[in-house]
Design an enzyme around this catalytic site. Structure first.
Site, PDB file in Angstrom:
ATOM      1  N   LYS A 106       0.814  -1.215   0.000  1.00 58.16           N
ATOM      2  CA  LYS A 106       0.000   0.000   0.000  1.00 58.16           C
ATOM      3  C   LYS A 106       0.849   1.267   0.000  1.00 58.16           C
ATOM      4  O   LYS A 106       0.337   2.359  -0.242  1.00 58.16           O
ATOM      5  CB  LYS A 106      -1.005   0.010   1.147  1.00 58.16           C
ATOM      6  CG  LYS A 106      -0.442   0.014   2.534  1.00 58.16           C
ATOM      7  CD  LYS A 106      -1.551  -0.234   3.567  1.00 58.16           C
ATOM      8  CE  LYS A 106      -1.055  -0.251   4.984  1.00 58.16           C
ATOM      9  NZ  LYS A 106      -0.607   1.024   5.474  1.00 58.16           N
ATOM     10  N   ASP A 107       2.173   1.150   0.249  1.00 58.24           N
ATOM     11  CA  ASP A 107       3.066   2.308   0.226  1.00 58.24           C
ATOM     12  C   ASP A 107       3.768   2.505  -1.113  1.00 58.24           C
ATOM     13  O   ASP A 107       4.500   3.475  -1.290  1.00 58.24           O
ATOM     14  CB  ASP A 107       4.156   2.166   1.304  1.00 58.24           C
ATOM     15  CG  ASP A 107       3.614   2.194   2.714  1.00 58.24           C
ATOM     16  OD1 ASP A 107       2.547   2.802   2.917  1.00 58.24           O
ATOM     17  OD2 ASP A 107       4.250   1.605   3.620  1.00 58.24           O
ATOM     18  N   THR A 160      -7.127   7.759  12.804  1.00 60.98           N
ATOM     19  CA  THR A 160      -6.729   7.016  11.608  1.00 60.98           C
ATOM     20  C   THR A 160      -5.606   7.766  10.922  1.00 60.98           C
ATOM     21  O   THR A 160      -5.470   8.973  11.087  1.00 60.98           O
ATOM     22  CB  THR A 160      -7.905   6.815  10.631  1.00 60.98           C
ATOM     23  OG1 THR A 160      -7.401   6.173   9.445  1.00 60.98           O
ATOM     24  CG2 THR A 160      -8.534   8.129  10.221  1.00 60.98           C
ATOM     25  N   LEU A 163      -6.761   9.114   4.706  1.00 58.69           N
ATOM     26  CA  LEU A 163      -7.952   9.823   4.220  1.00 58.69           C
ATOM     27  C   LEU A 163      -8.985   8.834   3.681  1.00 58.69           C
ATOM     28  O   LEU A 163     -10.190   9.070   3.779  1.00 58.69           O
ATOM     29  CB  LEU A 163      -7.569  10.815   3.117  1.00 58.69           C
ATOM     30  CG  LEU A 163      -6.649  11.971   3.519  1.00 58.69           C
ATOM     31  CD1 LEU A 163      -6.378  12.864   2.313  1.00 58.69           C
ATOM     32  CD2 LEU A 163      -7.250  12.793   4.648  1.00 58.69           C
ATOM     33  N   ARG A 164      -8.509   7.716   3.120  1.00 61.68           N
ATOM     34  CA  ARG A 164      -9.421   6.685   2.593  1.00 61.68           C
ATOM     35  C   ARG A 164     -10.334   6.164   3.696  1.00 61.68           C
ATOM     36  O   ARG A 164     -11.546   6.062   3.519  1.00 61.68           O
ATOM     37  CB  ARG A 164      -8.578   5.540   2.010  1.00 61.68           C
ATOM     38  CG  ARG A 164      -9.344   4.254   1.773  1.00 61.68           C
ATOM     39  CD  ARG A 164      -8.408   3.094   1.518  1.00 61.68           C
ATOM     40  NE  ARG A 164      -7.577   2.761   2.659  1.00 61.68           N
ATOM     41  CZ  ARG A 164      -7.967   2.011   3.686  1.00 61.68           C
ATOM     42  NH1 ARG A 164      -9.187   1.524   3.739  1.00 61.68           N
ATOM     43  NH2 ARG A 164      -7.144   1.760   4.678  1.00 61.68           N
ATOM     44  N   ARG A 165      -9.734   5.828   4.858  1.00 57.75           N
ATOM     45  CA  ARG A 165     -10.546   5.340   5.971  1.00 57.75           C
ATOM     46  C   ARG A 165     -11.469   6.433   6.469  1.00 57.75           C
ATOM     47  O   ARG A 165     -12.647   6.201   6.749  1.00 57.75           O
ATOM     48  CB  ARG A 165      -9.651   4.881   7.137  1.00 57.75           C
ATOM     49  CG  ARG A 165      -8.898   3.609   6.874  1.00 57.75           C
ATOM     50  CD  ARG A 165      -8.208   3.114   8.141  1.00 57.75           C
ATOM     51  NE  ARG A 165      -7.346   1.985   7.834  1.00 57.75           N
ATOM     52  CZ  ARG A 165      -6.018   1.981   7.973  1.00 57.75           C
ATOM     53  NH1 ARG A 165      -5.409   3.065   8.419  1.00 57.75           N
ATOM     54  NH2 ARG A 165      -5.320   0.922   7.673  1.00 57.75           N
ATOM     55  N   ARG A 208      -0.266   9.702  13.363  1.00 51.27           N
ATOM     56  CA  ARG A 208       0.917   9.180  12.675  1.00 51.27           C
ATOM     57  C   ARG A 208       1.736   8.334  13.635  1.00 51.27           C
ATOM     58  O   ARG A 208       1.492   8.322  14.826  1.00 51.27           O
ATOM     59  CB  ARG A 208       1.790  10.341  12.158  1.00 51.27           C
ATOM     60  CG  ARG A 208       1.172  11.185  11.031  1.00 51.27           C
ATOM     61  CD  ARG A 208       1.185  10.481   9.692  1.00 51.27           C
ATOM     62  NE  ARG A 208       2.444   9.816   9.391  1.00 51.27           N
ATOM     63  CZ  ARG A 208       3.542  10.415   8.934  1.00 51.27           C
ATOM     64  NH1 ARG A 208       3.548  11.722   8.731  1.00 51.27           N
ATOM     65  NH2 ARG A 208       4.631   9.725   8.686  1.00 51.27           N
ATOM     66  N   ASN A 255       4.348   4.572  14.232  1.00 54.92           N
ATOM     67  CA  ASN A 255       4.280   3.148  13.957  1.00 54.92           C
ATOM     68  C   ASN A 255       3.033   2.533  14.610  1.00 54.92           C
ATOM     69  O   ASN A 255       2.284   3.220  15.307  1.00 54.92           O
ATOM     70  CB  ASN A 255       5.573   2.436  14.396  1.00 54.92           C
ATOM     71  CG  ASN A 255       5.818   2.519  15.891  1.00 54.92           C
ATOM     72  OD1 ASN A 255       4.881   2.526  16.684  1.00 54.92           O
ATOM     73  ND2 ASN A 255       7.078   2.574  16.281  1.00 54.92           N
ATOM     74  N   ARG A 282       0.475   4.310  17.407  1.00 52.41           N
ATOM     75  CA  ARG A 282      -0.914   4.670  17.075  1.00 52.41           C
ATOM     76  C   ARG A 282      -1.900   3.982  18.016  1.00 52.41           C
ATOM     77  O   ARG A 282      -2.906   4.566  18.399  1.00 52.41           O
ATOM     78  CB  ARG A 282      -1.209   4.342  15.612  1.00 52.41           C
ATOM     79  CG  ARG A 282      -0.639   5.395  14.662  1.00 52.41           C
ATOM     80  CD  ARG A 282      -0.995   5.108  13.228  1.00 52.41           C
ATOM     81  NE  ARG A 282      -0.036   4.218  12.604  1.00 52.41           N
ATOM     82  CZ  ARG A 282      -0.281   3.521  11.504  1.00 52.41           C
ATOM     83  NH1 ARG A 282      -1.463   3.578  10.927  1.00 52.41           N
ATOM     84  NH2 ARG A 282       0.646   2.746  10.978  1.00 52.41           N
ATOM     85  N   CYS A 327      -0.778   7.397  -2.276  1.00 52.83           N
ATOM     86  CA  CYS A 327      -1.282   6.500  -1.221  1.00 52.83           C
ATOM     87  C   CYS A 327      -2.126   7.249  -0.199  1.00 52.83           C
ATOM     88  O   CYS A 327      -2.719   6.653   0.669  1.00 52.83           O
ATOM     89  CB  CYS A 327      -0.127   5.780  -0.531  1.00 52.83           C
ATOM     90  SG  CYS A 327       0.973   6.867   0.379  1.00 52.83           S
TER      91      CYS A 327
END
Length: 312
Positions: free
Chosen positions: A83-84, A126, A129-131, A148, A150, A154, A241
């Site tokens: 995803k990155d 989160t 932006l997608r979530r 932000r 790891n 989070r 991404c």
């Protein structure tokens, strides 16, 4: 098998190191005589931790420095979270393997409360932006907080920032041994995964035949078809991404179904559609679905998102 040594480039985060060490151990099992080493590389995305990724340009933030090391000849392969990975590569480099996918879904971590039961106005953390867009579509009352860091950092923000829930990729939680802390896995009809979520990609110099031959066993055809379709959609939509675009490919035999989603950041404007066809046409399916989404209003939504990013 001729290679005596293989050097793996990776980010230094806990999850990235887990992923690179998994690749290392699989290589050592298959080639016990080969020396496999890890090189930790700090990327731009690792250095900028106080700004949402969308504001610093989401494309290539977690791979650029690793690719530069490969072009210099300092490393032989790179292990990335799919995803990155941007859809464009420096000349001579590319993805050669996509590994079998972990659980691709998004996970809720809360104090035991499921997503639908979170109190009105709940604060949800989160990094994507997608979530944010998809969750606001179902629960417009929520307060979304961009976080932000790891995976462990989070998770801790549930307490340190007084959040009611944190949404993370289930794959990372499973890999790091945090599956027991998941309150709920969100169905894909509520939160469609990020492009490539749950899969790892192995990048190398495309003219290095001995390296390609050595790593070829990592490629999982079913995951590869699905992720190639998802990435073809992303590329046609010209999304990084950190843009509210999602896609998810599901393979059954030699057929696949691809679902795609484009949204405004607040979740008020959304376009969602699906397409099906043979896995052999996976990239064409991605492009076709992208066209359908863009022509149904997705183009205007994305233009607005990009304008917003420029203003920020």
């Amino acid at each position: 098998m001729g290679l005596k040594q293989l050097r793996i480039g990776t980010r230094g985060s806990q999850l990235a190191l887990w992923q690179a060490n998994w690749v290392k151990s699989e290589l050592e099992k298959k080639y016990p005589e080969m020396e496999v080493t890890l090189t930790k590389i700090k990327t731009t995305g690792d250095k900028i931790l106080d700004v949402p990724l969308a504001q610093v340009g989401g494309k290539g933030l977690f791979v650029k420095e690793i690719e530069e090391a490969m072009l210099r000849g300092d490393i032989d392969i790179a292990v990335h979270s799919m995803k990155d990975v941007p859809t464009e590569f420096p000349e001579g480099l590319g993805l050669y393997c996509i590994t079998k996918r972990e659980d691709p879904r998004d996970a809720v971590i809360s104090k035991g409360i499921k997503f639908a039961d979170l109190p009105k106005g709940a604060k949800v953390g989160t990094s994507a932006l997608r979530r944010q867009a998809q969750l606001l579509k179902f629960r417009p009352d929520l307060q979304m907080v961009i976080i932000r860091g790891n995976v462990e950092t989070r998770m801790k923000k549930l307490e340190t920032e007084g959040l009611d829930a944190v949404i993370l990729a289930a794959a990372g939680l499973n890999r790091l041994g945090f599956a027991g802390q998941i309150t709920e896995l969100l169905p894909t009809d509520i939160s469609l995964p990020a492009i490539g979520q749950g899969a790892l990609g192995i990048e190398c110099a495309l003219d290095n035949e001995s390296v390609k031959e050595t790593i070829a066993f990592f490629n999982d055809p079913e995951t590869s078809y699905a992720v190639k379709a998802e990435r073809a959609l992303l590329k046609r939509c010209e999304g990084g991404c950190q843009v509210p675009i999602a896609a998810f490919g599901e393979v059954t035999g030699d057929q696949m179904k691809l679902t795609g989603f484009i949204a405004s950041v607040d979740g008020k404007q959304t376009i969602k559609d699906s397409i099906a066809g043979p896995v052999a046409s996976c990239e064409e399916l991605g492009q076709q679905l992208a066209e359908k989404l863009l022509n149904s209003g997705g183009k205007e939504i994305l233009e607005e998102v990009y304008q917003r990013e420029i203003k920020v």
